[in-house]
Design a protein around this motif. Structure first.
Motif, PDB file in Angstrom:
ATOM      1  N   TRP A 438       0.809  -1.158   0.110  1.00  0.00           N
ATOM      2  CA  TRP A 438      -0.141   0.334   0.007  1.00  0.00           C
ATOM      3  C   TRP A 438       0.559   1.242  -0.106  1.00  0.00           C
ATOM      4  CZ3 TRP A 438      -4.985  -0.614  -1.504  1.00  0.00           C
ATOM      5  CH2 TRP A 438      -5.371  -1.730  -0.796  1.00  0.00           C
ATOM      6  N   GLU A 439       1.844   1.136   0.712  1.00  0.00           N
ATOM      7  CA  GLU A 439       2.618   2.249   0.636  1.00  0.00           C
ATOM      8  C   GLU A 439       3.326   2.450  -0.215  1.00  0.00           C
ATOM      9  OE1 GLU A 439       7.505   2.992   2.287  1.00  0.00           O
ATOM     10  OE2 GLU A 439       6.208   1.938   3.253  1.00  0.00           O
ATOM     11  N   TYR A 440       3.589   2.038  -1.403  1.00  0.00           N
ATOM     12  CA  TYR A 440       4.138   2.152  -2.570  1.00  0.00           C
ATOM     13  C   TYR A 440       3.418   1.970  -3.905  1.00  0.00           C
ATOM     14  CZ  TYR A 440       8.493   1.546  -0.539  1.00  0.00           C
ATOM     15  OH  TYR A 440       9.679   2.149   0.673  1.00  0.00           O
ATOM     16  N   THR A 441       2.376   2.046  -3.693  1.00  0.00           N
ATOM     17  CA  THR A 441       1.114   2.676  -4.496  1.00  0.00           C
ATOM     18  C   THR A 441       1.387   0.986  -5.917  1.00  0.00           C
ATOM     19  OG1 THR A 441       0.771   4.842  -3.937  1.00  0.00           O
ATOM     20  CG2 THR A 441      -0.627   3.624  -5.161  1.00  0.00           C
ATOM     21  N   CYS A 442       1.426   0.126  -5.335  1.00  0.00           N
ATOM     22  CA  CYS A 442       2.481  -0.640  -6.230  1.00  0.00           C
ATOM     23  C   CYS A 442      -0.204  -1.385  -7.728  1.00  0.00           C
ATOM     24  CB  CYS A 442       2.263  -2.146  -6.406  1.00  0.00           C
ATOM     25  SG  CYS A 442       1.658  -2.851  -4.817  1.00  0.00           S
ATOM     26  N   TYR A 443       0.892  -1.677  -8.205  1.00  0.00           N
ATOM     27  CA  TYR A 443      -0.290  -2.622  -9.160  1.00  0.00           C
ATOM     28  C   TYR A 443      -1.354  -3.624  -8.368  1.00  0.00           C
ATOM     29  CZ  TYR A 443      -2.357  -5.917 -12.304  1.00  0.00           C
ATOM     30  OH  TYR A 443      -3.181  -6.951 -12.618  1.00  0.00           O
ATOM     31  N   SER A 445      -2.652  -2.876  -5.007  1.00  0.00           N
ATOM     32  CA  SER A 445      -3.222  -2.460  -3.635  1.00  0.00           C
ATOM     33  C   SER A 445      -4.269  -1.635  -4.728  1.00  0.00           C
ATOM     34  CB  SER A 445      -1.685  -1.285  -3.169  1.00  0.00           C
ATOM     35  OG  SER A 445      -1.851  -0.259  -4.224  1.00  0.00           O
ATOM     36  N   ASP A 446      -3.861  -1.146  -6.353  1.00  0.00           N
ATOM     37  CA  ASP A 446      -4.512  -0.490  -6.965  1.00  0.00           C
ATOM     38  C   ASP A 446      -5.781  -1.194  -7.216  1.00  0.00           C
ATOM     39  OD1 ASP A 446      -3.478   1.855  -7.395  1.00  0.00           O
ATOM     40  OD2 ASP A 446      -3.022   1.548  -9.488  1.00  0.00           O
ATOM     41  N   CYS A 447      -5.552  -2.843  -7.515  1.00  0.00           N
ATOM     42  CA  CYS A 447      -6.503  -3.553  -7.696  1.00  0.00           C
ATOM     43  C   CYS A 447      -6.748  -4.843  -6.629  1.00  0.00           C
ATOM     44  CB  CYS A 447      -5.995  -4.653  -9.139  1.00  0.00           C
ATOM     45  SG  CYS A 447      -5.155  -4.142 -10.227  1.00  0.00           S
ATOM     46  N   SER A 448      -6.483  -4.099  -5.610  1.00  0.00           N
ATOM     47  CA  SER A 448      -6.629  -4.450  -4.257  1.00  0.00           C
ATOM     48  C   SER A 448      -8.693  -4.744  -4.506  1.00  0.00           C
ATOM     49  CB  SER A 448      -6.999  -5.330  -3.388  1.00  0.00           C
ATOM     50  OG  SER A 448      -7.050  -5.767  -2.203  1.00  0.00           O
ATOM     51  N   TYR A 449      -9.744  -4.979  -3.758  1.00  0.00           N
ATOM     52  CA  TYR A 449     -10.970  -5.112  -3.490  1.00  0.00           C
ATOM     53  C   TYR A 449     -10.929  -4.997  -2.040  1.00  0.00           C
ATOM     54  CZ  TYR A 449     -12.481  -9.017  -6.674  1.00  0.00           C
ATOM     55  OH  TYR A 449     -12.521  -9.337  -8.718  1.00  0.00           O
ATOM     56  N   PHE A 450      -9.587  -4.658  -0.941  1.00  0.00           N
ATOM     57  CA  PHE A 450     -10.216  -4.175   0.466  1.00  0.00           C
ATOM     58  C   PHE A 450      -9.215  -2.954   0.544  1.00  0.00           C
ATOM     59  CE2 PHE A 450     -10.663  -8.542   0.038  1.00  0.00           C
ATOM     60  CZ  PHE A 450     -12.059  -8.867  -0.373  1.00  0.00           C
ATOM     61  N   TYR A 451      -8.788  -2.377   1.797  1.00  0.00           N
ATOM     62  CA  TYR A 451      -8.320  -1.644   2.253  1.00  0.00           C
ATOM     63  C   TYR A 451      -7.132  -1.448   2.959  1.00  0.00           C
ATOM     64  CZ  TYR A 451     -12.641   1.148   2.570  1.00  0.00           C
ATOM     65  OH  TYR A 451     -13.790   2.212   2.697  1.00  0.00           O
TER      66      TYR A 451
END
Length: 473
Positions: A438-443, A445-451
């Motif tokens: 989440w910290e590095y805003t990776c592919y 995290s962008d594609c995860s459904y969750f928080y």
């Protein structure tokens, strides 16, 4: 029904014969095993590497298999580990199979675990494709038969565990690098459009551990269960229209030949792990065949130094977590839909990114996921399992692509010395990054459904289940 007579020999039983209960004549710790090749008979859509409606099987480079391990502790506790070379099996297909297998065997649904090895060159069960539907029916019919074969094949067994460190065979997908302005950037924050240079370094290190479980049965070949973590994406490029189990299939063939054993593979926490590096100088294997062979060499080393497990009662715990979906507001949804529509028509990555920036939309693919999230319910079920055999071996499962550090951290605090993690199990609810992701805003995290924090929440539940089981031992 197809049942086994001896180790791996199949005979046809009378049509009227049915399973008469999983514990029949099982009075001590016993294990059964069966596998089957289930390749398509016609061109079907393939998973991974893009649109399944345009990417069809052209050639078979390696077999797709189903593996079933049936374990009984002699005290009325039975479980089935069912593994496949598919990319995954969604709950919409997996749950009916659990119900059917449970009805045929008497084993409770919550003790049946169905997972995929995550090959991106495996058949896809496309609901809009007749060939895919025919293959799906064939595949699941075979799965039931193989499960019954494994149960019929149970024999008294002993177990050994071990591990070995692999070297430059799995890699974190994300990289830090210094751009032309001297600023540190991170590969993966814009879906691969960043340019990395010679100063590129991994943002974090991968866990290279390969876990091994060897099951010995009198008069049978040893069964070697391997638990390792990496996306099965070695086949890309020129072979991306060809069917195979990727490096897992090559690993299987190599190890079964060298160790004269049966083989089963459970992919681990591979959410942020690839089997090859984007830095060419780091690569050891030129393709999935060599990659599988190199893995087999490490496995052979690990098998030379195994420790006997004291088998005992099989204990299981399950919890279904209703996890909150990170749904966008309506305005973000509308803007994301516009960005994704433009990209779908033009394929213009750069302009799509520019269009989304004022609205916090980082890329066309981020836009697509925002649209998908908006259509999801407020919560999604995430089934977490813990299985313990005796006092020192356990396995956890989740229907997700967990980041590897989450399981590494769980291993450090687990009450069980030997712990495996079965990913892509009993459904698939997508990527689960660690806080690093989440910290590095990776592919992912962008594609995860969750928080953010969802990964730590899942592993905390796993730890709770493991501790509950341990407390009863």
């Amino acid at each position: 029904l197809i049942v086994l007579s001896g180790c791996g020999k199949q005979t046809t039983a009378p049509a009227a014969q049915t399973a008469s209960g999983p514990n029949m004549d099982i009075t001590e710790f016993s294990v059964g095993y069966s596998s089957r090749i289930v390749n398509p008979d016609e061109p079907v859509p393939l998973s991974g590497y893009g649109n399944v409606e345009t990417r069809y099987l052209q050639e078979i480079n390696g077999d797709i298999k189903i593996f079933v391990i049936a374990l009984s502790d002699g005290m009325g506790n039975d479980i089935l580990w069912i593994n496949t070379d598919l990319i995954q099996i969604s709950s919409s297909y997996g749950e009916p199979m659990q119900q059917l297998i449970s009805a045929e065997t008497g084993i409770p649904e919550e003790r049946i675990y169905i997972s995929g090895n995550h090959s991106h060159s495996a058949p896809n069960f496309s609901s809009s494709n007749e060939a895919g539907e025919r293959y799906r029916d064939k595949f699941f019919a075979a799965m039931l038969e193989v499960a019954l074969e494994a149960l019929a094949d149970r024999k008294p067994a002993t177990m050994e565990t071990g591990s070995v460190e692999t070297e430059n065979l799995n890699f974190i997908k994300h990289y830090s690098y210094v751009d032309e302005n001297g600023d540190t950037q991170y590969f993966g924050d814009n879906f691969g459009t960043a340019v990395y240079n010679e100063t590129t370094k991994h943002a974090t290190e991968v866990d290279p551990t390969m876990h091994l479980l060897r099951i010995k049965r009198e008069g049978c070949k040893d069964l070697v269960v391997v638990n390792w973590r990496a996306h099965a994406t070695m086949t890309g490029g020129l072979t991306k229209y060809n069917l195979s189990a990727d490096f897992v299939g090559a690993f299987r063939v190599a190890l079964e030949t060298q160790a004269n054993c049966e083989f089963a593979f459970f992919n681990g926490a591979a959410g942020n792990i690839n089997a090859k590096s984007r830095i060419v100088s780091e690569q050891r294997a030129v393709d999935y065949l060599e990659h599988g062979y190199l893995l087999s060499q490490h496995a052979m080393e690990g098998l030379s130094n195994m420790t006997k497990l004291e088998t005992g009662t099989i204990r299981t715990r399950q919890e279904t977590m209703n996890m909150t979906v990170d749904r966008p507001d309506y305005n973000t949804y509308v803007n994301a839909k516009s960005v994704w529509s433009y990209f779908s028509q033009t394929g213009d990555t750069a302009t799509s990114k520019t269009m989304g920036e004022p609205f916090g939309i980082r890329s066309a693919y981020h836009a697509e996921m925002l649209v998908i999230r908006y259509g999801k319910p407020e919560t999604l079920p995430v089934e977490v399992n813990a299985i313990a055999i005796g006092d020192s071996f356990a396995m956890t499962t989740a229907p997700n692509e967990l980041f590897d550090s989450l399981i590494t951290e769980l291993e450090a605090v687990s009450p069980y010395k030997n712990l495996m993690y079965m990913g892509y199990a009993n459904g698939n609810q997508g990527y689960i990054p660690s806080n690093y992701g989440w910290e590095y805003t990776c592919y992912e995290s962008d594609c995860s459904y969750f928080y953010p924090g969802s990964g730590e929440e899942i592993t905390a539940t796993m730890l709770k289940l493991l501790n509950n089981i341990k407390a009863e031992a």
